[in-house]
Design a protein around this motif. Structure first.
Motif, PDB file in Angstrom:
ATOM      1  N   ILE A 120      -1.363   1.628 -15.216  1.00  0.00           N
ATOM      2  CA  ILE A 120      -0.934   0.259 -15.509  1.00  0.00           C
ATOM      3  C   ILE A 120       0.524   0.260 -15.966  1.00  0.00           C
ATOM      4  O   ILE A 120       1.322  -0.598 -15.560  1.00  0.00           O
ATOM      5  CB  ILE A 120      -1.852  -0.376 -16.571  1.00  0.00           C
ATOM      6  N   ALA A 121       0.893   1.236 -16.807  1.00  0.00           N
ATOM      7  CA  ALA A 121       2.283   1.328 -17.271  1.00  0.00           C
ATOM      8  C   ALA A 121       3.232   1.540 -16.099  1.00  0.00           C
ATOM      9  O   ALA A 121       4.335   0.975 -16.054  1.00  0.00           O
ATOM     10  CB  ALA A 121       2.425   2.461 -18.286  1.00  0.00           C
ATOM     11  N   ILE A 122       2.812   2.354 -15.123  1.00  0.00           N
ATOM     12  CA  ILE A 122       3.652   2.588 -13.949  1.00  0.00           C
ATOM     13  C   ILE A 122       3.778   1.313 -13.126  1.00  0.00           C
ATOM     14  O   ILE A 122       4.857   0.990 -12.614  1.00  0.00           O
ATOM     15  CB  ILE A 122       3.093   3.757 -13.122  1.00  0.00           C
ATOM     16  N   ARG A 123       2.684   0.560 -13.001  1.00  0.00           N
ATOM     17  CA  ARG A 123       2.761  -0.719 -12.283  1.00  0.00           C
ATOM     18  C   ARG A 123       3.731  -1.669 -12.993  1.00  0.00           C
ATOM     19  O   ARG A 123       4.522  -2.363 -12.342  1.00  0.00           O
ATOM     20  CB  ARG A 123       1.369  -1.327 -12.170  1.00  0.00           C
ATOM     21  N   GLU A 124       3.699  -1.701 -14.312  1.00  0.00           N
ATOM     22  CA  GLU A 124       4.638  -2.559 -15.056  1.00  0.00           C
ATOM     23  C   GLU A 124       6.077  -2.098 -14.832  1.00  0.00           C
ATOM     24  O   GLU A 124       6.989  -2.922 -14.703  1.00  0.00           O
ATOM     25  CB  GLU A 124       4.285  -2.530 -16.548  1.00  0.00           C
ATOM     26  N   PHE A 125       6.300  -0.779 -14.784  1.00  0.00           N
ATOM     27  CA  PHE A 125       7.626  -0.232 -14.491  1.00  0.00           C
ATOM     28  C   PHE A 125       8.104  -0.726 -13.125  1.00  0.00           C
ATOM     29  O   PHE A 125       9.265  -1.152 -12.962  1.00  0.00           O
ATOM     30  CB  PHE A 125       7.546   1.293 -14.527  1.00  0.00           C
ATOM     31  N   LEU A 126       7.240  -0.669 -12.133  1.00  0.00           N
ATOM     32  CA  LEU A 126       7.605  -1.131 -10.797  1.00  0.00           C
ATOM     33  C   LEU A 126       7.909  -2.622 -10.789  1.00  0.00           C
ATOM     34  O   LEU A 126       8.848  -3.079 -10.135  1.00  0.00           O
ATOM     35  CB  LEU A 126       6.486  -0.801  -9.801  1.00  0.00           C
ATOM     36  N   CYS A 127       7.125  -3.386 -11.521  1.00  0.00           N
ATOM     37  CA  CYS A 127       7.379  -4.835 -11.618  1.00  0.00           C
ATOM     38  C   CYS A 127       8.753  -5.097 -12.221  1.00  0.00           C
ATOM     39  O   CYS A 127       9.515  -5.942 -11.735  1.00  0.00           O
ATOM     40  CB  CYS A 127       6.304  -5.505 -12.459  1.00  0.00           C
ATOM     41  N   THR A 128       9.083  -4.355 -13.267  1.00  0.00           N
ATOM     42  CA  THR A 128      10.365  -4.537 -13.954  1.00  0.00           C
ATOM     43  C   THR A 128      11.538  -4.268 -13.019  1.00  0.00           C
ATOM     44  O   THR A 128      12.594  -4.906 -13.133  1.00  0.00           O
ATOM     45  CB  THR A 128      10.447  -3.588 -15.170  1.00  0.00           C
ATOM     46  N   HIS A 129      11.347  -3.344 -12.080  1.00  0.00           N
ATOM     47  CA  HIS A 129      12.457  -2.922 -11.231  1.00  0.00           C
ATOM     48  C   HIS A 129      12.356  -3.448  -9.802  1.00  0.00           C
ATOM     49  O   HIS A 129      12.898  -2.842  -8.872  1.00  0.00           O
ATOM     50  CB  HIS A 129      12.566  -1.398 -11.252  1.00  0.00           C
ATOM     51  N   GLY A 130      11.671  -4.579  -9.647  1.00  0.00           N
ATOM     52  CA  GLY A 130      11.698  -5.273  -8.368  1.00  0.00           C
ATOM     53  C   GLY A 130      10.718  -4.785  -7.327  1.00  0.00           C
ATOM     54  O   GLY A 130      10.869  -5.087  -6.139  1.00  0.00           O
ATOM     55  N   HIS A 131       9.700  -4.041  -7.748  1.00  0.00           N
ATOM     56  CA  HIS A 131       8.715  -3.535  -6.786  1.00  0.00           C
ATOM     57  C   HIS A 131       7.301  -3.929  -7.222  1.00  0.00           C
ATOM     58  O   HIS A 131       6.375  -3.114  -7.181  1.00  0.00           O
ATOM     59  CB  HIS A 131       8.832  -2.019  -6.648  1.00  0.00           C
ATOM     60  N   ALA A 132       7.145  -5.193  -7.600  1.00  0.00           N
ATOM     61  CA  ALA A 132       5.862  -5.658  -8.115  1.00  0.00           C
ATOM     62  C   ALA A 132       4.738  -5.471  -7.107  1.00  0.00           C
ATOM     63  O   ALA A 132       3.584  -5.225  -7.481  1.00  0.00           O
ATOM     64  CB  ALA A 132       5.958  -7.129  -8.512  1.00  0.00           C
ATOM     65  N   ASN A 133       5.039  -5.576  -5.833  1.00  0.00           N
ATOM     66  CA  ASN A 133       4.017  -5.466  -4.792  1.00  0.00           C
ATOM     67  C   ASN A 133       4.069  -4.136  -4.054  1.00  0.00           C
ATOM     68  O   ASN A 133       3.503  -4.003  -2.965  1.00  0.00           O
ATOM     69  CB  ASN A 133       4.157  -6.625  -3.798  1.00  0.00           C
ATOM     70  N   GLY A 134       4.764  -3.157  -4.635  1.00  0.00           N
ATOM     71  CA  GLY A 134       4.846  -1.836  -4.003  1.00  0.00           C
ATOM     72  C   GLY A 134       3.475  -1.213  -3.877  1.00  0.00           C
ATOM     73  O   GLY A 134       2.675  -1.231  -4.813  1.00  0.00           O
ATOM     74  N   ARG A 135       3.175  -0.638  -2.709  1.00  0.00           N
ATOM     75  CA  ARG A 135       1.869  -0.014  -2.462  1.00  0.00           C
ATOM     76  C   ARG A 135       1.963   1.462  -2.808  1.00  0.00           C
ATOM     77  O   ARG A 135       2.726   2.202  -2.204  1.00  0.00           O
ATOM     78  CB  ARG A 135       1.459  -0.188  -0.996  1.00  0.00           C
ATOM     79  N   ARG A 136       1.178   1.880  -3.767  1.00  0.00           N
ATOM     80  CA  ARG A 136       1.259   3.246  -4.291  1.00  0.00           C
ATOM     81  C   ARG A 136       0.192   4.141  -3.660  1.00  0.00           C
ATOM     82  O   ARG A 136      -0.953   3.731  -3.479  1.00  0.00           O
ATOM     83  CB  ARG A 136       1.059   3.217  -5.808  1.00  0.00           C
ATOM     84  N   ARG A 137       0.603   5.384  -3.363  1.00  0.00           N
ATOM     85  CA  ARG A 137      -0.333   6.378  -2.855  1.00  0.00           C
ATOM     86  C   ARG A 137      -0.018   7.714  -3.498  1.00  0.00           C
ATOM     87  O   ARG A 137       1.143   8.065  -3.699  1.00  0.00           O
ATOM     88  CB  ARG A 137      -0.228   6.518  -1.328  1.00  0.00           C
ATOM     89  N   PHE A 138      -1.054   8.477  -3.794  1.00  0.00           N
ATOM     90  CA  PHE A 138      -0.870   9.815  -4.369  1.00  0.00           C
ATOM     91  C   PHE A 138      -0.147  10.695  -3.355  1.00  0.00           C
ATOM     92  O   PHE A 138      -0.477  10.700  -2.172  1.00  0.00           O
ATOM     93  CB  PHE A 138      -2.222  10.428  -4.724  1.00  0.00           C
ATOM     94  N   LEU A 139       0.851  11.444  -3.834  1.00  0.00           N
ATOM     95  CA  LEU A 139       1.579  12.363  -2.964  1.00  0.00           C
ATOM     96  C   LEU A 139       1.208  13.804  -3.273  1.00  0.00           C
ATOM     97  O   LEU A 139       0.702  14.531  -2.434  1.00  0.00           O
ATOM     98  CB  LEU A 139       3.085  12.145  -3.100  1.00  0.00           C
ATOM     99  N   THR A 140       1.462  14.217  -4.501  1.00  0.00           N
ATOM    100  CA  THR A 140       1.148  15.601  -4.867  1.00  0.00           C
ATOM    101  C   THR A 140       1.214  15.764  -6.376  1.00  0.00           C
ATOM    102  O   THR A 140       1.755  14.922  -7.083  1.00  0.00           O
ATOM    103  CB  THR A 140       2.144  16.577  -4.188  1.00  0.00           C
ATOM    104  N   GLY A 141       0.667  16.855  -6.840  1.00  0.00           N
ATOM    105  CA  GLY A 141       0.838  17.271  -8.226  1.00  0.00           C
ATOM    106  C   GLY A 141       1.416  18.673  -8.211  1.00  0.00           C
ATOM    107  O   GLY A 141       1.509  19.304  -7.165  1.00  0.00           O
TER     108      GLY A 141
END
Length: 505
Positions: free
Chosen positions: A156-177
């Motif tokens: 949720i914190a990462i989604r809020e970060f994206l919202c703050t920086h203009g990517h509120a609707n960015g689609r997130r997918r796991f890449l790697t760890g």
């Protein structure tokens, strides 16, 4: 609006689009063994959220997700296996056993609609997500054990970060760890651009290992984003290719960075592509041709002081062979005399490095951290990532890291050619002590592989990551190669007496 009390999380979802995004984001919070119980009235959005979750886990937006209302369970063999249960027509909770619930939970995630029908047979540590209609949109209330809530708060914190920086609707997918606490996501922006998100939460302070300091502080492991940002700017400034940092929250450890691409230096079968490895050597020689800068500006008025790869750090890393590999191999700790001799040998080898050529060393310059950019030219074909732990130390270290790739078998003919390429480029610059460099290469290769041999065991025994052990045979071969240099004779003899069986180099 999001509220997060200590024992629950409440999320307001304005419409179906936000419900879908939230379902997708939950993929990044759940792990094998989690049971997500979806409660709510008909039409509250349970199926919408479940469908979004499964499509995101599959990374297929058009994945067919039939309702399991009549079959009761639908199994998906995905990155993490998911069993989608709909218990609305369950006649009796005891039927869960016949549906294979426990087996599904032991190997993956169970997504359960109408969990009320399961009675007391659902796990007590389940994550319960209740959807309720609001005047506008829906409200999702999540209750779960604190560890699961912490994971959900993070996404949720990462989604809020994206919202703050203009990517509120960015689609997130796991890449790697990776072997640290960092994880990476792709973020598809509304414009169609794919960015990389680095999720780097602060690690808890570990136990002291030397002089009251935990391992990361002794070994100079970066603990926040400042080093990554500073070194990225430096590398870009001298003409190398590193990702531009687009947005960063230093306090939370969240970075949005440029996507350098998907290609690496390996082919589809995981075999090294000679041209790409050789060009990586060129980039390394280019880096070593620049003057050392140890203090780098970052974040306006701040400065990142690149730490020295000092004797304490070198010895601490080499000690991993004693602390982890040897006990695992022999079933018992090294004797005190044996231990003191090993550490004394390393004191002598490290002293030999006093006059070695030094510069910025990226520390993990090998296949997982090199992006191949075929559309670029020159050194810009080689994209550099994962350099936050960079130090000032013997330039030979990164060449050893590349030629003796920890994850890939490099054919001897290619490894030899890479060494020739590097030495030829450095000779052309003048003032290059080749014999001294080759000695420091052998010492650094031995130091790195002693560290890795212990690290693979530590990841298995302490961190529950046994898959890293597949690299052990290669690591021992690399160690054997390094020990062939005459300067390493004392360590070679010690390994023989300690019963460490090394293959012929």
């Amino acid at each position: 609006m999001i509220a997060a009390p200590g024992d629950s999380i409440v999320v307001t979802l304005a419409d179906e689009a936000e419900t879908i995004l939230f379902g997708e984001d939950l993929v990044l919070a759940l792990k094998a063994g989690d049971c997500l119980a979806l409660s709510g009235d008909l039409g509250a959005g349970k199926s919408t959220l479940a469908r979004a979750f499964l499509r995101a886990m599959a990374d297929q937006n058009d994945l067919e997700v039939p309702s399991p209302t009549f079959t009761l369970v639908q199994i998906y063999d995905l990155l993490i296996p998911v069993a989608h249960f709909d218990l609305y027509r369950l006649a009796d909770p005891s039927e869960l056993d016949e549906l294979g619930f426990d087996e599904a939970l032991s190997s993956g995630i169970c997504l359960v609609e109408w969990p009320e029908m399961g009675g007391d047979l659902l796990p007590l540590d389940r994550i319960t997500l209740t959807l309720e209609h609001e005047t506008v949109g829906r409200r999702a209330t999540i209750t779960a054990p604190e560890a699961a809530l912490a994971r959900i708060r993070r996404v949720i914190a990462i989604r809020e970060f994206l919202c703050t920086h203009g990517h509120a609707n960015g689609r997130r997918r796991f890449l790697t760890g990776d072997a640290s606490m960092r994880a990476y996501e792709t973020v598809l922006s509304e414009s169609g651009e794919t960015l990389i998100l680095m999720d780097w939460p602060k690690r808890p302070e570990g136990p002291p290992v030397l002089d009251g300091k935990p391992y990361p502080k002794v070994a100079h492991i970066a603990e926040d984003a400042y080093p990554f940002v500073a070194i990225s700017e430096y590398l870009r400034g001298i003409g190398l290719c590193a990702p531009e940092v687009l947005e960063v929250d230093y306090d939370q450890g969240i970075l949005l960075i440029e996507n350098l691409g998907q290609d690496g230096v390996l082919d589809e079968d995981g075999q090294p592509i000679g041209e790409r490895y050789r060009e990586s050597v060129v980039a390394l020689a280019y880096l070593h041709g620049h003057e050392i800068l140890q203090d780098l500006p970052v974040a306006g008025s701040s400065t990142h002081h690149i730490p020295d790869f000092d004797p304490v750090a070198m010895k601490m890393e080499a000690r991993l062979l004693l602390d982890w590999y040897l006990p695992w191999k022999r079933g018992g700790q090294a004797g005190e005399d044996e231990r003191e001799e090993y550490l004394s040998i390393w004191d002598g080898l490290i002293a030999e490095l006093g006059s070695a050529e030094k510069n910025l060393l990226l520390r993990d310059f090998h296949s997982p951290n090199i992006i191949w950019r075929s559309q670029a030219s020159g050194v810009h074909q080689v994209g550099l990532i994962d350099f936050q732990d960079a130090m000032i130390g013997p330039t030979a270290y990164d060449l050893a890291s590349l030629v003796q790739d920890a994850r890939v078998d490099i054919p001897k003919v290619l490894a030899d050619q890479m060494m020739i390429d590097y030495l030829t480029l450095r000779r052309a610059l003048g003032g290059f002590d080749e014999a001294g460099f080759l000695k420091s290469w052998a010492i650094m290769a031995a130091q790195r592989n002693c560290k890795l041999a212990g690290l693979w065991v530590r990841l298995r025994e302490r961190d529950g990551k046994p898959h890293y052990m597949k690299h052990m045979p290669r690591t021992l071969r690399h160690l054997s190669t390094a020990l062939a240099h005459e300067a390493l004779a004392p360590l070679r003899d010690w390994c023989h007496r300690a019963g460490i069986e090394l293959p012929e180099s």
